[in-house]
Design an enzyme around this catalytic site. Sequence first.
Site, mmCIF file in Angstrom:
data_model
loop_
_atom_site.group_PDB
_atom_site.id
_atom_site.type_symbol
_atom_site.label_atom_id
_atom_site.label_comp_id
_atom_site.label_asym_id
_atom_site.label_seq_id
_atom_site.Cartn_x
_atom_site.Cartn_y
_atom_site.Cartn_z
ATOM 1 N N GLY A 181 2.762 -1.089 4.396
ATOM 2 C CA GLY A 181 2.901 0.154 3.414
ATOM 3 C C GLY A 181 4.018 0.990 3.702
ATOM 4 O O GLY A 181 4.524 0.457 2.466
ATOM 5 N N GLY A 182 5.127 1.386 4.539
ATOM 6 C CA GLY A 182 6.631 2.176 4.806
ATOM 7 C C GLY A 182 7.071 1.119 3.535
ATOM 8 O O GLY A 182 7.933 1.526 2.379
ATOM 9 N N GLU A 207 -5.613 -5.117 10.413
ATOM 10 C CA GLU A 207 -4.443 -4.041 10.929
ATOM 11 C C GLU A 207 -4.535 -3.125 12.327
ATOM 12 O O GLU A 207 -5.141 -2.222 11.998
ATOM 13 C CB GLU A 207 -4.074 -2.759 9.946
ATOM 14 C CG GLU A 207 -4.043 -3.350 8.474
ATOM 15 C CD GLU A 207 -3.347 -2.466 7.315
ATOM 16 O OE1 GLU A 207 -2.283 -2.360 6.761
ATOM 17 O OE2 GLU A 207 -4.179 -1.992 7.020
ATOM 18 N N GLY A 223 2.356 2.045 10.626
ATOM 19 C CA GLY A 223 3.713 3.077 11.402
ATOM 20 C C GLY A 223 4.946 3.892 11.911
ATOM 21 O O GLY A 223 4.951 4.417 12.746
ATOM 22 N N ASN A 259 0.607 -1.213 -0.571
ATOM 23 C CA ASN A 259 0.079 0.188 0.012
ATOM 24 C C ASN A 259 0.928 1.164 -0.415
ATOM 25 O O ASN A 259 1.215 1.228 1.560
ATOM 26 C CB ASN A 259 -0.720 -0.028 1.674
ATOM 27 C CG ASN A 259 -1.583 1.552 1.283
ATOM 28 O OD1 ASN A 259 -1.478 1.995 0.822
ATOM 29 N ND2 ASN A 259 -2.863 1.047 2.397
ATOM 30 N N TRP A 260 0.934 1.875 -0.956
ATOM 31 C CA TRP A 260 2.398 3.066 -1.618
ATOM 32 C C TRP A 260 1.516 4.543 -0.721
ATOM 33 O O TRP A 260 1.965 5.184 -0.122
ATOM 34 C CB TRP A 260 1.896 3.449 -3.025
ATOM 35 C CG TRP A 260 3.174 2.392 -3.214
ATOM 36 C CD1 TRP A 260 3.864 1.487 -2.925
ATOM 37 C CD2 TRP A 260 3.702 2.618 -4.607
ATOM 38 N NE1 TRP A 260 5.039 0.728 -4.151
ATOM 39 C CE2 TRP A 260 4.468 1.234 -4.843
ATOM 40 C CE3 TRP A 260 3.817 3.533 -5.687
ATOM 41 C CZ2 TRP A 260 4.931 0.723 -6.493
ATOM 42 C CZ3 TRP A 260 4.651 3.283 -7.437
ATOM 43 C CH2 TRP A 260 4.921 2.531 -6.906
ATOM 44 N N LYS A 261 -0.340 4.502 -0.314
ATOM 45 C CA LYS A 261 -0.547 5.208 0.235
ATOM 46 C C LYS A 261 -0.680 6.349 -0.463
ATOM 47 O O LYS A 261 -0.506 6.275 -1.719
ATOM 48 C CB LYS A 261 -0.202 5.573 1.501
ATOM 49 C CG LYS A 261 -0.023 4.047 2.369
ATOM 50 C CD LYS A 261 0.040 4.572 4.222
ATOM 51 C CE LYS A 261 -0.251 3.243 4.519
ATOM 52 N NZ LYS A 261 -0.831 3.509 6.331
ATOM 53 N N GLU A 267 -6.899 4.538 8.196
ATOM 54 C CA GLU A 267 -6.615 6.039 8.087
ATOM 55 C C GLU A 267 -7.973 6.570 7.245
ATOM 56 O O GLU A 267 -7.859 7.409 7.696
ATOM 57 C CB GLU A 267 -5.318 6.202 6.962
ATOM 58 C CG GLU A 267 -4.085 6.023 7.786
ATOM 59 C CD GLU A 267 -3.442 5.778 6.895
ATOM 60 O OE1 GLU A 267 -2.973 5.566 5.739
ATOM 61 O OE2 GLU A 267 -1.889 4.957 7.208
ATOM 62 N N SER A 279 3.008 -2.119 10.395
ATOM 63 C CA SER A 279 4.820 -2.605 11.026
ATOM 64 C C SER A 279 5.584 -3.611 9.993
ATOM 65 O O SER A 279 6.294 -4.056 10.920
ATOM 66 C CB SER A 279 5.143 -1.966 12.257
ATOM 67 O OG SER A 279 4.651 -0.561 11.894
ATOM 68 N N HIS A 314 -9.553 1.047 5.340
ATOM 69 C CA HIS A 314 -8.230 1.468 5.322
ATOM 70 C C HIS A 314 -8.143 2.192 6.995
ATOM 71 O O HIS A 314 -9.206 3.972 6.953
ATOM 72 C CB HIS A 314 -6.818 2.049 5.242
ATOM 73 C CG HIS A 314 -5.617 1.990 5.423
ATOM 74 N ND1 HIS A 314 -5.433 2.745 6.585
ATOM 75 C CD2 HIS A 314 -4.441 1.005 5.164
ATOM 76 C CE1 HIS A 314 -3.869 2.536 6.293
ATOM 77 N NE2 HIS A 314 -3.587 0.761 5.877
HETATM 78 P P1 PGA Z 1 2.458 0.125 7.553
HETATM 79 O O1 PGA Z 1 1.179 0.511 6.750
HETATM 80 O O2 PGA Z 1 3.669 -1.198 7.013
HETATM 81 O O3 PGA Z 1 3.789 1.103 7.109
HETATM 82 O O4 PGA Z 1 2.512 0.357 9.347
HETATM 83 C C1 PGA Z 1 0.267 -0.741 7.170
HETATM 84 C C2 PGA Z 1 -1.044 -0.406 6.349
HETATM 85 O O5 PGA Z 1 -1.133 0.912 6.748
HETATM 86 O O6 PGA Z 1 -1.272 -1.227 5.626
#
Ligand code: PGA
Length: 248
Positions: free
Chosen positions: A228-229, A162, A168, A8-10, A94, A207, A92
């Site tokens: 994500g990251g 998640e 993150g 997930n590049w966000k 967020e 993470s 998600h």
């Molecule tokens: P992260 O994000 O790996 O940067 O913790 C995961 C996500 O939000 O899908």
Amino acid sequence: MRKLVAGNWKMNGTSAALAELQAILRAHPAPGVDILVCPPATLLFQASQMAAGRAPDIGAQDCHPAASGAHTGDISAQMVADTGAVAVILGHSERRETYKETNDLVRDKAAAAHASGLVAIICIGETLAERDADQTLQVIGAQLAGSVPNGATAANTVIAYEPVWAIGTGKIPSLEQIGEVHDFIRENLTARFGSDMAGARILYGGSVKPTNAAEIFAVPNVDGALVGGASLREADFTPIINALEGAV
Ligand code: PGA
């Protein structure tokens, strides 16, 4: 179902970031697991063209529940499918937090995704306050009941667990805590959907890094990861993909 690593590049990446996708294509010519890259909407078409017929698949990060209409700034599931993308991340944390997305809305988006032939990756997870109050399984149960539409199957739906506090932050739950929630999700899906959801992929997200991926993938009922990251650079993403291949 094959195991799955989804990135997930966000809200990261302009067209220059497609070089990372190209590197993923080169590094995994015949992967033993499914790979999905979810770039921002602006890159969906180019990414799909680049990856056409090869791994990874391309996915979006959201869609609107309606097919079309007066929804300024939104993108329908049909539009996502039209780019060549095959999946969409929905609910998600967020988006649940920032845009107050409810379980009902996420369910309607997932139904729209299914109607357009997309795989819905439905995200669920507890906050730290909910975990500390021992409400984790209750919250997860309510999110599954509310966010997963009737008609979900192992082929058209992926669940991503998640924990909000692990996204993150560099913090992850203990392997026992991950296992407890994944077992609960499996039982919940089986009780509601029976054989339709047998073998559905349940991903862990929050993470996930090259350093912790292998131990997470060894937990029963963890069928891959939503990353994500560590999905932004091929050099970080590849060891996670390799760890899942090693766990198959
Ligand atoms: P992260 O994000 O790996 O940067 O913790 C995961 C996500 O939000 O899908």
